[in-house]
Design a protein around this motif. Structure first.
Motif, PDB file in Angstrom:
ATOM      1  N   SER A  95      31.085  20.692  30.536  1.00 31.96           N
ATOM      2  CA  SER A  95      31.661  21.797  30.142  1.00 31.96           C
ATOM      3  C   SER A  95      32.666  22.410  31.423  1.00 31.96           C
ATOM      4  O   SER A  95      32.459  22.076  32.790  1.00 31.96           O
ATOM      5  CB  SER A  95      30.624  22.809  30.106  1.00 31.96           C
ATOM      6  N   ASN A  96      33.749  23.072  31.120  1.00 31.50           N
ATOM      7  CA  ASN A  96      34.686  23.535  32.084  1.00 31.50           C
ATOM      8  C   ASN A  96      35.389  22.813  32.902  1.00 31.50           C
ATOM      9  O   ASN A  96      35.746  23.147  34.173  1.00 31.50           O
ATOM     10  CB  ASN A  96      34.028  24.870  32.663  1.00 31.50           C
ATOM     11  N   SER A  97      35.308  21.380  32.654  1.00 32.68           N
ATOM     12  CA  SER A  97      35.970  20.433  33.657  1.00 32.68           C
ATOM     13  C   SER A  97      37.749  20.080  33.061  1.00 32.68           C
ATOM     14  O   SER A  97      38.216  19.216  33.920  1.00 32.68           O
ATOM     15  CB  SER A  97      35.364  19.123  33.357  1.00 32.68           C
ATOM     16  N   LEU A  98      38.037  20.736  32.185  1.00 34.85           N
ATOM     17  CA  LEU A  98      39.274  20.726  31.641  1.00 34.85           C
ATOM     18  C   LEU A  98      40.462  21.545  32.408  1.00 34.85           C
ATOM     19  O   LEU A  98      40.240  22.506  32.926  1.00 34.85           O
ATOM     20  CB  LEU A  98      39.614  21.131  30.201  1.00 34.85           C
ATOM     21  N   THR A  99      41.435  20.600  32.970  1.00 34.57           N
ATOM     22  CA  THR A  99      42.512  21.117  33.930  1.00 34.57           C
ATOM     23  C   THR A  99      43.855  20.722  33.077  1.00 34.57           C
ATOM     24  O   THR A  99      43.870  19.544  32.554  1.00 34.57           O
ATOM     25  CB  THR A  99      42.867  20.617  35.262  1.00 34.57           C
ATOM     26  N   VAL A 100      44.938  21.540  33.177  1.00 33.95           N
ATOM     27  CA  VAL A 100      46.148  21.359  32.356  1.00 33.95           C
ATOM     28  C   VAL A 100      47.304  21.787  33.125  1.00 33.95           C
ATOM     29  O   VAL A 100      47.324  22.782  33.719  1.00 33.95           O
ATOM     30  CB  VAL A 100      46.201  22.081  31.004  1.00 33.95           C
ATOM     31  N   GLY A 101      48.131  21.023  33.129  1.00 34.15           N
ATOM     32  CA  GLY A 101      49.752  21.179  34.053  1.00 34.15           C
ATOM     33  C   GLY A 101      49.643  20.670  35.328  1.00 34.15           C
ATOM     34  O   GLY A 101      50.484  20.930  35.959  1.00 34.15           O
ATOM     35  N   GLY A 102      48.669  19.762  35.901  1.00 33.15           N
ATOM     36  CA  GLY A 102      48.964  19.313  37.166  1.00 33.15           C
ATOM     37  C   GLY A 102      50.109  18.123  36.991  1.00 33.15           C
ATOM     38  O   GLY A 102      50.497  17.654  36.164  1.00 33.15           O
TER      39      GLY A 102
ATOM     40  N   THR B  27      50.245  11.719  38.931  1.00 32.72           N
ATOM     41  CA  THR B  27      50.326  10.807  39.861  1.00 32.72           C
ATOM     42  C   THR B  27      49.624   9.252  39.439  1.00 32.72           C
ATOM     43  O   THR B  27      48.272   9.252  39.743  1.00 32.72           O
ATOM     44  CB  THR B  27      49.940  11.200  41.405  1.00 32.72           C
ATOM     45  N   GLY B  28      50.485   8.422  39.154  1.00 28.24           N
ATOM     46  CA  GLY B  28      49.763   7.372  38.801  1.00 28.24           C
ATOM     47  C   GLY B  28      48.752   7.538  37.518  1.00 28.24           C
ATOM     48  O   GLY B  28      48.964   8.247  36.838  1.00 28.24           O
ATOM     49  N   ASP B  29      47.568   7.085  37.635  1.00 26.94           N
ATOM     50  CA  ASP B  29      46.632   6.927  36.929  1.00 26.94           C
ATOM     51  C   ASP B  29      45.448   7.986  37.359  1.00 26.94           C
ATOM     52  O   ASP B  29      44.472   8.053  36.895  1.00 26.94           O
ATOM     53  CB  ASP B  29      45.673   5.722  36.660  1.00 26.94           C
ATOM     54  N   THR B  30      45.881   8.885  38.345  1.00 27.67           N
ATOM     55  CA  THR B  30      44.735  10.032  38.696  1.00 27.67           C
ATOM     56  C   THR B  30      45.369  11.014  38.399  1.00 27.67           C
ATOM     57  O   THR B  30      46.494  11.782  38.875  1.00 27.67           O
ATOM     58  CB  THR B  30      44.796   9.882  40.318  1.00 27.67           C
ATOM     59  N   CYS B  31      44.585  12.277  38.038  1.00 26.04           N
ATOM     60  CA  CYS B  31      45.051  13.638  37.575  1.00 26.04           C
ATOM     61  C   CYS B  31      44.644  14.418  38.863  1.00 26.04           C
ATOM     62  O   CYS B  31      43.648  14.496  39.580  1.00 26.04           O
ATOM     63  CB  CYS B  31      43.912  14.096  36.526  1.00 26.04           C
ATOM     64  N   VAL B  32      45.901  14.835  39.537  1.00 26.11           N
ATOM     65  CA  VAL B  32      45.621  15.803  40.647  1.00 26.11           C
ATOM     66  C   VAL B  32      45.214  16.963  40.209  1.00 26.11           C
ATOM     67  O   VAL B  32      45.967  17.659  39.437  1.00 26.11           O
ATOM     68  CB  VAL B  32      47.091  15.635  41.322  1.00 26.11           C
ATOM     69  N   LEU B  33      44.230  17.527  40.800  1.00 26.47           N
ATOM     70  CA  LEU B  33      43.431  18.755  40.121  1.00 26.47           C
ATOM     71  C   LEU B  33      44.228  20.033  40.499  1.00 26.47           C
ATOM     72  O   LEU B  33      43.496  20.754  41.053  1.00 26.47           O
ATOM     73  CB  LEU B  33      41.977  18.790  40.276  1.00 26.47           C
ATOM     74  N   ASN B  34      45.463  20.189  40.346  1.00 30.37           N
ATOM     75  CA  ASN B  34      46.190  21.243  40.867  1.00 30.37           C
ATOM     76  C   ASN B  34      46.839  21.919  39.575  1.00 30.37           C
ATOM     77  O   ASN B  34      47.799  22.808  39.646  1.00 30.37           O
ATOM     78  CB  ASN B  34      47.299  20.866  41.795  1.00 30.37           C
ATOM     79  N   GLY B  35      46.221  21.645  38.340  1.00 32.41           N
ATOM     80  CA  GLY B  35      46.943  21.956  37.250  1.00 32.41           C
ATOM     81  C   GLY B  35      46.018  23.551  36.873  1.00 32.41           C
ATOM     82  O   GLY B  35      45.149  23.953  37.704  1.00 32.41           O
ATOM     83  N   SER B  36      46.106  24.152  35.760  1.00 32.73           N
ATOM     84  CA  SER B  36      45.381  25.328  35.574  1.00 32.73           C
ATOM     85  C   SER B  36      43.920  25.010  34.911  1.00 32.73           C
ATOM     86  O   SER B  36      43.574  23.914  34.193  1.00 32.73           O
ATOM     87  CB  SER B  36      46.398  26.124  34.306  1.00 32.73           C
TER      88      SER B  36
ATOM     89  N   SER C 148      46.152  32.993  29.303  1.00 30.81           N
ATOM     90  CA  SER C 148      47.331  34.003  29.526  1.00 30.81           C
ATOM     91  C   SER C 148      48.379  33.135  30.546  1.00 30.81           C
ATOM     92  O   SER C 148      49.435  33.721  30.740  1.00 30.81           O
ATOM     93  CB  SER C 148      46.736  35.409  30.213  1.00 30.81           C
ATOM     94  N   ASP C 149      47.962  32.228  31.150  1.00 31.28           N
ATOM     95  CA  ASP C 149      49.017  31.668  32.298  1.00 31.28           C
ATOM     96  C   ASP C 149      49.975  30.585  31.145  1.00 31.28           C
ATOM     97  O   ASP C 149      49.504  30.520  29.882  1.00 31.28           O
ATOM     98  CB  ASP C 149      48.284  30.707  33.162  1.00 31.28           C
ATOM     99  N   PRO C 150      50.795  29.978  31.363  1.00 30.23           N
ATOM    100  CA  PRO C 150      51.518  29.143  30.552  1.00 30.23           C
ATOM    101  C   PRO C 150      50.787  27.795  29.889  1.00 30.23           C
ATOM    102  O   PRO C 150      51.452  27.432  28.778  1.00 30.23           O
ATOM    103  CB  PRO C 150      52.677  28.479  31.557  1.00 30.23           C
ATOM    104  N   TYR C 151      49.750  27.592  30.296  1.00 30.39           N
ATOM    105  CA  TYR C 151      48.929  26.629  29.871  1.00 30.39           C
ATOM    106  C   TYR C 151      47.748  26.910  28.938  1.00 30.39           C
ATOM    107  O   TYR C 151      47.281  27.933  29.322  1.00 30.39           O
ATOM    108  CB  TYR C 151      48.557  25.401  30.950  1.00 30.39           C
ATOM    109  N   GLY C 152      47.383  26.041  28.346  1.00 30.94           N
ATOM    110  CA  GLY C 152      46.233  26.578  27.545  1.00 30.94           C
ATOM    111  C   GLY C 152      45.279  25.267  27.270  1.00 30.94           C
ATOM    112  O   GLY C 152      45.760  23.993  27.324  1.00 30.94           O
TER     113      GLY C 152
END
Length: 369
Positions: free
Chosen positions: A304-311, A314-323, A335-339
């Motif tokens: 739960s709540n592990s979803l990040t969007v818009g990072g 970088t290769g095969d790694t999700c950089v957790l700087n998304g929403s 309310s931000d650009p991502y959902g």
């Protein structure tokens, strides 16, 4: 029905590249010169002496009026095709028309489409519809429906330039790529504001010049699909369907397991796995309104709540700087650009746009049962 260009006459006359094919480049234009109808008079004198006396006498006055030299230049603005979408309406290509005549002129305007593809312009494979031509009424260079209503150029002063728009609709047809269009301006008689005069007719070349008559001489150059000295000039533009090549890459990496923890984790029951979905756009245009869906695989439980969007991918790694998104599709996080959301079976993520060569990612985590 619109006029059509049926003959590829003067294809070799165009020396430019792309869409910048105009009969006369503005930088090479000459000015209009002395106004038509101006009277030019000249009288000669002679001095001489007879028997030691100095005398002078004058000739008669030689007078002629300046003839009208019809010339104009039409140019496409922007240098690139107008990027459009299937089914789009009121799409605009922009041109300028300059009066190089030594008199005020009206100009009749025609929008043409191509029956033949012109290599310098790109392959033409469809026709736009509801084609209209309007003159920029307030000089702001932007087409304004309901404001720019004039369909001909009225009383344009010598050396003055106006902006002209071709406005058209794009058919909603699969497989179309480009429609080539051109603006043709034809010199017309002036003299009555608000009324388009008839097309100008040149004085026959066999007619001797009369010093008391304003003759009409066509002086316009040749151009691509245009004849010389016909009182007309044209320039080309194109409507091109926008394209974006979007690809997805998905990877999975084990973050931890219940035996080894974070050190050399393995995909055993109880391990935490991060999925990274990278959205890449090869261009050339921006891709908009992107929705990513991913059904949760069997034998895993969504964290739960592990979803990040818009990072940034970088290769095969999700950089957790998304929403960071919670599991529902409402709330402040939307309310931000991502959902993003998870409905118990499927992970969903929305990105408003992906710019060419700037990949964005969607990441979430699961536990192996």
């Amino acid at each position: 029905m619109m006029n059509r260009i049926l003959s590829p006459v003067a294809l070799l006359a165009g020396t430019g590249a792309g869409l910048l094919i105009a009969p006369q480049a503005l930088a090479q234009q000459v000015r209009s010169g002395t106004a038509a109808g101006v009277s030019i008079s000249n009288q000669a004198t002679v001095s001489y002496s007879v028997g030691g006396s100095s005398l002078t006498t004058s000739s008669n006055t030689a007078t002629f009026v300046v003839d009208k030299k019809i010339n104009l230049a039409v140019a496409e603005l922007g240098g690139t095709p107008t990027i459009v979408a299937r089914g789009a309406t009121d799409q605009v290509t922009t041109f300028t028309v300059t009066n190089l005549t030594n008199a005020t002129q009206d100009f009749r305007l025609e929008a043409d489409q191509q029956d033949v593809s012109i290599p310098l312009l790109g392959t033409d494979d469809f026709n736009v519809t509801s084609v209209r031509v309007f003159v920029d009424s307030n000089g702001n260079g932007t087409y304004e429906a309901g404001v720019d209503r004039a369909t001909f150029i009225d009383e344009l002063a010598p050396d003055a330039t106006v902006t002209v728009f071709i406005v058209a609709n794009i058919p909603d047809v699969a497989g179309i790529t480009q429609a080539n269009v051109s603006l043709n301006a034809i010199a017309a008689n002036s003299g009555q504001a608000g009324t388009l005069g008839g097309d100008v007719v040149a004085t026959p070349l066999t007619t001797p010049d009369s010093p008391t008559t304003v003759d009409i001489v066509f002086a316009d150059d040749t151009g691509l699909l245009d004849q010389p000295r016909n009182g007309q000039q044209r320039a080309f533009d194109a409507y091109r369907l926008g394209s974006a090549v979007v690809t997805l890459r998905k990877s999975a990496r084990v973050l931890s397991d219940p035996v080894n923890g974070l050190a050399s984790p393995h995909a055993i029951p109880g391990a935490v796995v991060e999925y990274c979905i990278t959205v890449n756009n090869a261009g050339p245009n921006v891709a908009n309104g992107i929705t990513v869906t991913d059904a949760l695989p069997a034998n895993t439980d969504y964290i739960s709540n592990s979803l990040t969007v818009g990072g940034i991918g970088t290769g095969d790694t999700c950089v957790l700087n998304g929403s960071i998104e919670d599991d529902d599709a409402v709330g402040a996080d939307e309310s931000d650009p991502y959902g993003g959301s998870f409905d118990g079976a499927t992970v969903r993520a929305t990105l408003p746009s992906v710019t060419p060569l700037v990949p964005l990612n969607v990441g979430f985590r699961v536990t192996i049962r």
